[in-house]
Design a protein around this motif. Structure first.
Motif, short mmCIF file in Angstrom:
data_model
loop_
_atom_site.label_atom_id
_atom_site.label_comp_id
_atom_site.label_asym_id
_atom_site.label_seq_id
_atom_site.Cartn_x
_atom_site.Cartn_y
_atom_site.Cartn_z
N ASP A 1 0.55 -1.03 -0.21
CA ASP A 1 -0.03 -0.02 0.12
C ASP A 1 1.00 1.46 -0.01
O ASP A 1 0.71 1.95 -0.74
CB ASP A 1 -1.03 0.07 1.60
CG ASP A 1 -1.96 -0.81 1.12
OD1 ASP A 1 -2.49 -1.73 0.12
OD2 ASP A 1 -1.66 -1.76 2.15
N THR A 2 1.74 1.47 0.96
CA THR A 2 2.73 2.41 0.97
C THR A 2 4.48 2.22 1.06
O THR A 2 4.40 1.74 2.02
CB THR A 2 2.27 3.25 2.73
OG1 THR A 2 2.52 2.68 3.02
CG2 THR A 2 0.41 3.77 2.30
N PRO A 3 4.71 1.78 0.04
CA PRO A 3 6.32 1.69 -0.22
C PRO A 3 7.14 2.23 0.56
O PRO A 3 6.58 3.47 0.71
CB PRO A 3 6.71 1.28 -1.45
CG PRO A 3 5.37 1.44 -1.74
CD PRO A 3 4.41 2.12 -1.18
N SER A 4 7.60 1.47 1.76
CA SER A 4 9.35 2.49 2.16
C SER A 4 10.05 1.62 1.53
O SER A 4 10.77 0.64 1.06
CB SER A 4 9.27 1.42 3.75
OG SER A 4 7.92 1.76 4.69
N PRO A 5 11.28 2.69 1.62
CA PRO A 5 12.58 2.26 1.17
C PRO A 5 13.50 1.27 1.63
O PRO A 5 13.07 0.89 3.32
CB PRO A 5 13.57 3.62 1.25
CG PRO A 5 12.69 4.74 1.79
CD PRO A 5 11.15 3.81 2.24
N PRO A 6 14.66 0.44 1.16
CA PRO A 6 15.43 -0.36 1.40
C PRO A 6 15.27 0.19 3.42
O PRO A 6 15.59 -0.75 3.88
CB PRO A 6 15.56 -1.28 0.47
CG PRO A 6 15.48 -0.94 -0.88
CD PRO A 6 14.58 0.94 -0.52
N ALA A 7 16.17 0.95 3.14
CA ALA A 7 17.27 1.35 4.61
C ALA A 7 16.06 1.03 5.38
O ALA A 7 16.43 0.91 6.75
CB ALA A 7 17.84 3.09 4.03
N HIS A 8 14.62 2.13 5.23
CA HIS A 8 14.10 2.00 6.18
C HIS A 8 13.23 0.96 6.91
O HIS A 8 13.75 -0.01 7.88
CB HIS A 8 12.93 3.01 6.25
CG HIS A 8 11.70 2.92 6.85
ND1 HIS A 8 12.09 3.67 8.37
CD2 HIS A 8 10.35 2.58 7.40
CE1 HIS A 8 11.04 3.25 9.52
NE2 HIS A 8 10.06 2.95 8.21
N LEU A 9 13.45 -0.30 6.02
CA LEU A 9 12.79 -1.44 5.85
C LEU A 9 14.31 -2.23 6.86
O LEU A 9 13.92 -3.12 7.89
CB LEU A 9 12.47 -2.53 5.12
CG LEU A 9 11.24 -2.01 4.51
CD1 LEU A 9 11.06 -2.72 2.48
CD2 LEU A 9 10.16 -2.48 4.68
N GLN A 10 15.68 -2.20 6.31
CA GLN A 10 16.40 -2.74 7.40
C GLN A 10 16.49 -2.26 8.41
O GLN A 10 17.04 -3.04 9.22
CB GLN A 10 17.87 -1.83 6.50
CG GLN A 10 18.97 -3.20 6.92
CD GLN A 10 18.63 -4.57 6.16
OE1 GLN A 10 19.17 -5.14 5.42
NE2 GLN A 10 18.86 -5.24 7.80
N LYS A 11 16.05 -0.94 8.89
CA LYS A 11 15.94 -0.21 10.49
C LYS A 11 15.63 -1.34 11.31
O LYS A 11 15.16 -1.78 12.02
CB LYS A 11 16.05 0.92 10.64
CG LYS A 11 17.61 1.28 9.99
CD LYS A 11 16.95 3.27 10.41
CE LYS A 11 18.05 4.14 9.76
NZ LYS A 11 17.63 6.09 9.76
N ILE A 12 14.35 -1.56 10.54
CA ILE A 12 13.40 -2.03 11.40
C ILE A 12 13.62 -3.53 11.60
O ILE A 12 13.23 -4.51 12.70
CB ILE A 12 12.04 -2.17 10.67
CG1 ILE A 12 10.95 -0.74 10.40
CG2 ILE A 12 10.70 -2.90 11.51
CD1 ILE A 12 9.87 -0.64 9.53
N ILE A 13 14.36 -4.54 10.36
CA ILE A 13 14.64 -5.78 11.05
C ILE A 13 15.39 -5.80 11.59
O ILE A 13 15.94 -6.50 12.34
CB ILE A 13 14.84 -5.75 9.59
CG1 ILE A 13 13.85 -5.84 8.10
CG2 ILE A 13 16.08 -7.42 9.15
CD1 ILE A 13 14.31 -6.66 6.81
N ASP A 14 16.53 -4.78 12.00
CA ASP A 14 17.82 -4.73 12.74
C ASP A 14 17.42 -5.56 13.78
O ASP A 14 17.78 -5.35 14.70
CB ASP A 14 18.28 -3.48 12.64
CG ASP A 14 19.28 -4.07 11.32
OD1 ASP A 14 18.88 -4.97 10.27
OD2 ASP A 14 20.00 -3.38 10.42
N ARG A 15 16.29 -4.13 14.50
CA ARG A 15 16.03 -4.22 15.73
C ARG A 15 14.35 -4.63 16.22
O ARG A 15 13.71 -4.50 17.15
CB ARG A 15 15.79 -2.11 16.01
CG ARG A 15 14.11 -1.73 15.61
CD ARG A 15 13.68 0.07 15.71
NE ARG A 15 12.75 0.33 15.37
CZ ARG A 15 12.55 1.25 14.20
NH1 ARG A 15 14.18 1.38 13.44
NH2 ARG A 15 12.04 1.82 13.77
N SER A 16 13.54 -4.71 15.37
CA SER A 16 12.19 -5.40 15.65
C SER A 16 12.00 -6.27 15.56
O SER A 16 10.93 -7.39 16.03
CB SER A 16 11.16 -4.94 14.66
OG SER A 16 11.45 -3.65 14.62
#
Length: 243
Positions: free
Chosen positions: A211-226
């Motif tokens: 629905d609302t794509p996020s850039p890869p860098a933002h997704l990587q931050k989520i993956i790293d911390r969540s």
């Protein structure tokens, strides 16, 4: 009443036969109603190759009928329970295909993560199918699908479904406990919870990304911390970053 398939009155000339031991090649005699027998030469326990106790995979009286079930039938019973829970989830949500699709994707991701973590795959997959089962009651009672309402309304619905399927009580209790706080990890959580949490998070991010794509860098931050498991983070990168 004895199960007809195990009643010798219904047997024919094929009720006694011989099978070859897969380990040493010795001939082992079986009666039709044997679940398993030990090889007289090498002591390998063999499952009766001509019997398909299919009913034992779902019948609540299987242990009384057949005695101690071999691991193969216990595994089959678990597999059948998971399949039936998936069917009941779809029946419960009826034409709400969005939520059926969400639960199915969570289950698919949970199975993949569970294969790489030390957990109970049956608890994980069943919880994945039922984790959002409280949404309908939440919306009916409170006109809201907020986590706090889902956590309140989900366990009773899940328990009713699982009791109707004769699921083991310890499994029911654990599944309902996870559903009752699946958005909110406690300080100490079981691996079963962590796998479900990560599978749900991947699915939520996957749906949001459409629905609302996020850039890869933002997704990587989520993956790293969540994420709570290594396998969950690895799968998230694969799914969300197409890595």
């Amino acid at each position: 009443m004895q199960c007809p398939g195990q009643d010798s009155r219904y047997w024919d000339a094929n009720a006694v036969f011989e099978a070859t031991c897969p380990k040493c090649g010795n001939s082992v005699e079986f009666f039709k109603d044997d679940v398993s027998r030990k090889c007289g030469q090498c002591s390998t326990r063999m499952l009766n190759p001509k019997n398909d106790f299919g009913c034992a995979s779902y019948c609540p009286y299987a242990s009384q009928c057949l005695g101690s079930l071999p691991p193969e039938l216990l595994a089959k019973k678990q597999e059948l329970l998971k399949e039936r829970v998936g069917v009941e989830m779809k029946r419960y949500f009826a034409d709400d295909f969005r939520r059926i699709g969400h639960a199915s994707r969570v289950a698919r991701h949970a199975v993949e993560i569970a294969a790489k973590e030390e957990c109970n795959p049956a608890v994980v997959e069943i919880t994945a199918y039922l984790h959002d089962i409280g949404i309908k009651e939440s919306e009916r009672k409170y006109h809201s699908a907020s986590p706090k309402h889902q956590h309140l309304e989900g366990p009773p619905v899940a328990r009713e479904i699982l009791l109707a399927l004769d699921a083991p009580l310890p499994l029911i209790d654990e599944v309902c406990d996870i559903i009752g706080h699946h958005h909110l990890p406690r300080p100490e959580e079981s691996m079963n919870f962590k796998v479900l949490y990560d599978a749900d998070l991947i699915t939520n991010l996957e749906e949001k990304q459409k629905d609302t794509p996020s850039p890869p860098a933002h997704l990587q931050k989520i993956i790293d911390r969540s994420f709570l498991t290594k396998a969950g983070a690895t799968l998230a990168a694969k799914v969300l970053l197409k890595g």
